[in-house]
Design an enzyme around this catalytic site. Structure first.
Site, PDB file in Angstrom:
ATOM      1  N   CYS A  52     -35.067   0.302 -18.458  1.00 48.96           N
ATOM      2  CA  CYS A  52     -34.956   1.721 -18.090  1.00 48.96           C
ATOM      3  C   CYS A  52     -33.494   2.157 -18.131  1.00 48.96           C
ATOM      4  O   CYS A  52     -32.631   1.528 -17.526  1.00 48.96           O
ATOM      5  CB  CYS A  52     -35.531   1.923 -16.692  1.00 48.96           C
ATOM      6  SG  CYS A  52     -35.142   3.534 -15.989  1.00 48.96           S
ATOM      7  N   CYS A  55     -32.165   3.042 -14.376  1.00 44.83           N
ATOM      8  CA  CYS A  55     -32.064   2.064 -13.288  1.00 44.83           C
ATOM      9  C   CYS A  55     -30.606   1.615 -13.093  1.00 44.83           C
ATOM     10  O   CYS A  55     -29.820   1.597 -14.045  1.00 44.83           O
ATOM     11  CB  CYS A  55     -32.943   0.852 -13.572  1.00 44.83           C
ATOM     12  SG  CYS A  55     -34.663   1.073 -13.064  1.00 44.83           S
ATOM     13  N   HIS A 115     -37.085   2.511  -9.348  1.00 46.74           N
ATOM     14  CA  HIS A 115     -37.764   2.958 -10.556  1.00 46.74           C
ATOM     15  C   HIS A 115     -39.156   3.533 -10.254  1.00 46.74           C
ATOM     16  O   HIS A 115     -39.649   4.403 -10.958  1.00 46.74           O
ATOM     17  CB  HIS A 115     -37.887   1.758 -11.499  1.00 46.74           C
ATOM     18  CG  HIS A 115     -38.449   2.084 -12.846  1.00 46.74           C
ATOM     19  ND1 HIS A 115     -37.702   2.690 -13.827  1.00 46.74           N
ATOM     20  CD2 HIS A 115     -39.690   1.902 -13.361  1.00 46.74           C
ATOM     21  CE1 HIS A 115     -38.470   2.851 -14.906  1.00 46.74           C
ATOM     22  NE2 HIS A 115     -39.679   2.392 -14.645  1.00 46.74           N
ATOM     23  N   ASN A 155     -39.056  17.538 -14.739  1.00 51.75           N
ATOM     24  CA  ASN A 155     -40.267  17.399 -15.537  1.00 51.75           C
ATOM     25  C   ASN A 155     -40.889  16.087 -15.131  1.00 51.75           C
ATOM     26  O   ASN A 155     -40.256  15.041 -15.269  1.00 51.75           O
ATOM     27  CB  ASN A 155     -39.946  17.330 -17.032  1.00 51.75           C
ATOM     28  CG  ASN A 155     -39.546  18.670 -17.579  1.00 51.75           C
ATOM     29  OD1 ASN A 155     -39.963  19.710 -17.079  1.00 51.75           O
ATOM     30  ND2 ASN A 155     -38.726  18.649 -18.610  1.00 51.75           N
ATOM     31  N   SER A 163     -40.332  11.184 -20.610  1.00 51.54           N
ATOM     32  CA  SER A 163     -40.629   9.884 -21.205  1.00 51.54           C
ATOM     33  C   SER A 163     -40.369   8.747 -20.235  1.00 51.54           C
ATOM     34  O   SER A 163     -40.880   7.654 -20.391  1.00 51.54           O
ATOM     35  CB  SER A 163     -39.795   9.697 -22.469  1.00 51.54           C
ATOM     36  OG  SER A 163     -38.440  10.007 -22.170  1.00 51.54           O
ATOM     37  N   HIS A 166     -38.890   6.910 -14.111  1.00 50.07           N
ATOM     38  CA  HIS A 166     -37.873   6.811 -13.057  1.00 50.07           C
ATOM     39  C   HIS A 166     -37.623   8.230 -12.501  1.00 50.07           C
ATOM     40  O   HIS A 166     -37.343   9.147 -13.269  1.00 50.07           O
ATOM     41  CB  HIS A 166     -36.582   6.221 -13.635  1.00 50.07           C
ATOM     42  CG  HIS A 166     -35.617   5.773 -12.590  1.00 50.07           C
ATOM     43  ND1 HIS A 166     -35.227   4.465 -12.457  1.00 50.07           N
ATOM     44  CD2 HIS A 166     -34.993   6.453 -11.599  1.00 50.07           C
ATOM     45  CE1 HIS A 166     -34.380   4.364 -11.430  1.00 50.07           C
ATOM     46  NE2 HIS A 166     -34.229   5.570 -10.902  1.00 50.07           N
ATOM     47  N   HIS A 168     -36.250  11.487 -11.570  1.00 52.38           N
ATOM     48  CA  HIS A 168     -34.979  12.139 -11.882  1.00 52.38           C
ATOM     49  C   HIS A 168     -35.187  13.615 -12.185  1.00 52.38           C
ATOM     50  O   HIS A 168     -36.297  14.050 -12.444  1.00 52.38           O
ATOM     51  CB  HIS A 168     -34.323  11.460 -13.089  1.00 52.38           C
ATOM     52  CG  HIS A 168     -35.068  11.657 -14.383  1.00 52.38           C
ATOM     53  ND1 HIS A 168     -36.217  10.963 -14.696  1.00 52.38           N
ATOM     54  CD2 HIS A 168     -34.837  12.484 -15.431  1.00 52.38           C
ATOM     55  CE1 HIS A 168     -36.650  11.352 -15.889  1.00 52.38           C
ATOM     56  NE2 HIS A 168     -35.835  12.273 -16.362  1.00 52.38           N
ATOM     57  N   GLN A 170     -33.109  17.278 -13.996  1.00 53.09           N
ATOM     58  CA  GLN A 170     -32.058  17.701 -14.912  1.00 53.09           C
ATOM     59  C   GLN A 170     -31.348  18.893 -14.298  1.00 53.09           C
ATOM     60  O   GLN A 170     -31.935  19.670 -13.545  1.00 53.09           O
ATOM     61  CB  GLN A 170     -32.657  18.090 -16.253  1.00 53.09           C
ATOM     62  CG  GLN A 170     -33.388  16.928 -16.904  1.00 53.09           C
ATOM     63  CD  GLN A 170     -33.664  17.204 -18.365  1.00 53.09           C
ATOM     64  OE1 GLN A 170     -32.776  17.593 -19.120  1.00 53.09           O
ATOM     65  NE2 GLN A 170     -34.906  17.022 -18.765  1.00 53.09           N
TER      66      GLN A 170
HETATM   67 ZN   LIG Z   1     -35.625   3.021 -13.814  1.00 48.86          ZN
END
Ligand SMILES: [Zn+2]
Ligand SMILES: [Zn+2]
Ligand SMILES: [Zn+2]
Length: 349
Positions: A52, A55, A115, A155, A163, A166, A168, A170
């Site tokens: 990833c 990570c 993750h 998203n 995709s 993990h 997150h 933007q």
């Molecule tokens: Zn990750």
């Protein structure tokens, strides 16, 4: 006019934020969840994935390495859609071919080093760290002379084009106001001029009084399926106090923002017992160095799922060419979300 009239008659509803209409067709599905609720396999998720790029300690595209972060982590997107110093371009041809420079900064913000932890499964103190990260980013990017707007969004899920699982978000800072923000700002400004009050403060009060579309709330925030919701389980998260941005939130409000995000996303995941996909983002005052008393901090959740974990709503045909349409009423969607357990299905014994 009472709500019963809208329950099984096709009609249209007005969105005062975008000043557009939507079509509601409740007669098409009197009982929207009669269909089988398919449970999809919950992916086996690991707390750390060596492949990833988000990570801690891992390599990213272009050779950068993430630090071994233990809370949140922000970096400039390695595949940024906009650049801070692009070449100047300009085209103006008979009012038909118009183009110009767009400057921007695109960052990625990880909510957690884990993750496998998503917002509904993070603790309120962990979510507070994410809120603090958003505030820091808003202040940092928004204070730049050329940055007019800071858009923070998430998203979630492959269906929304994310995709990487993990957790997150933007953060895009731009030299121009985005389209949706231009519309909403104009609507809020005009409403404030006409009514001498705030559109979203008034709407918040109305929804609180009616109690027909409220999904959940705490002392500082309320989540409602808006009267004009377009996506089947769309929600609007509103700050109860009139604040223009997340940076104006006080200490306990920052904690409670994390708490309300956990509440609504837990309900979402419990709806079909899957990691519920959505696009969500905050709308707040532009950072164009003007005064914006009309802005009221809020967030939109736009989830694509309709009847099950595998059936999604498509915006096609009449919706692309004419007016967007929905089947289940916003009231029915709110009732459904409200009735769900508050403990995440994966955390139940
Ligand atoms: Zn990750
Ligand atoms: Zn307000
Ligand atoms: Zn908005």
């Amino acid at each position: 006019m009472n709500l019963d009239q809208l329950k099984d008659t096709p009609h249209r509803r007005f969105n005062p934020l975008t000043r557009e209409w939507i079509v509601v067709s409740p007669h098409r599905t009197q009982r929207p969840w009669q269909g089988k609720v398919e449970k999809t396999q919950v992916e086996d998720s690991v707390p750390y994935d060596p492949d990833c790029y988000l990570c801690p300690g891992n390599a990213r595209a272009g050779g950068a390495h993430n630090p071994r972060y233990s809370s949140t982590f922000v970096f400039e997107n390695d595949y940024a859609a906009l650049l801070p110093n692009p070449a100047e371009v300009a085209m103006e041809h008979d009012d038909l071919l118009l183009a110009g420079t767009e400057r921007g900064i695109c960052r990625v913000g990880c909510f957690s080093p884990r993750h496998d932890l998503t917002i509904p499964r993070m603790s309120v103190p962990e979510l507070r760290s994410a809120v603090d990260m958003w505030i820091e980013q808003f202040n940092d990017l928004g204070s730049r002379e050329w940055v007019q707007h800071v858009q923070i969004f998430e998203n979630r899920g492959a269906m929304m084009g994310a995709s990487n699982p993990h957790p997150h978000c933007q953060i895009w800072a731009t030299a121009h106001l985005p389209n949706q923000v231009i519309r909403e700002q104009a609507a809020m400004k005009e409403y404030a001029g006409k009514h001498r009050s705030c559109l979203l403060c008034d709407y918040l009060r109305l929804e609180g009084d009616l109690s027909q579309r409220v999904v959940c709330e705490n002392d500082c925030f309320l989540v409602v399926v808006p009267f004009w919701a377009l996506w089947p389980f769309e929600t609007l998260l509103l700050s109860k106090r009139h604040v223009e941005s997340i940076a104006d939130l006080e200490n306990n409000e920052r904690d409670l923002l994390g708490e309300i995000l956990k509440q609504i996303t837990t309900r979402y995941d419990n709806l079909f017992e899957v990691a519920f996909p959505y696009s969500m983002g905050f709308h707040q005052r532009p950072t164009d160095h003007q005064h914006h008393p009309e802005s009221h901090l809020h967030a939109h959740f736009y989830p694509p799922l309709l009847r099950s974990a595998t059936i999604q709503k498509f915006m096609v045909g009449f919706e692309m060419l004419g007016t967007p349409q929905r089947d289940i009423t916003p009231e029915a969607a709110a009732e459904r979300l409200q009735s769900l357990p508050q403990v995440h299905f994966r955390d139940r014994a």
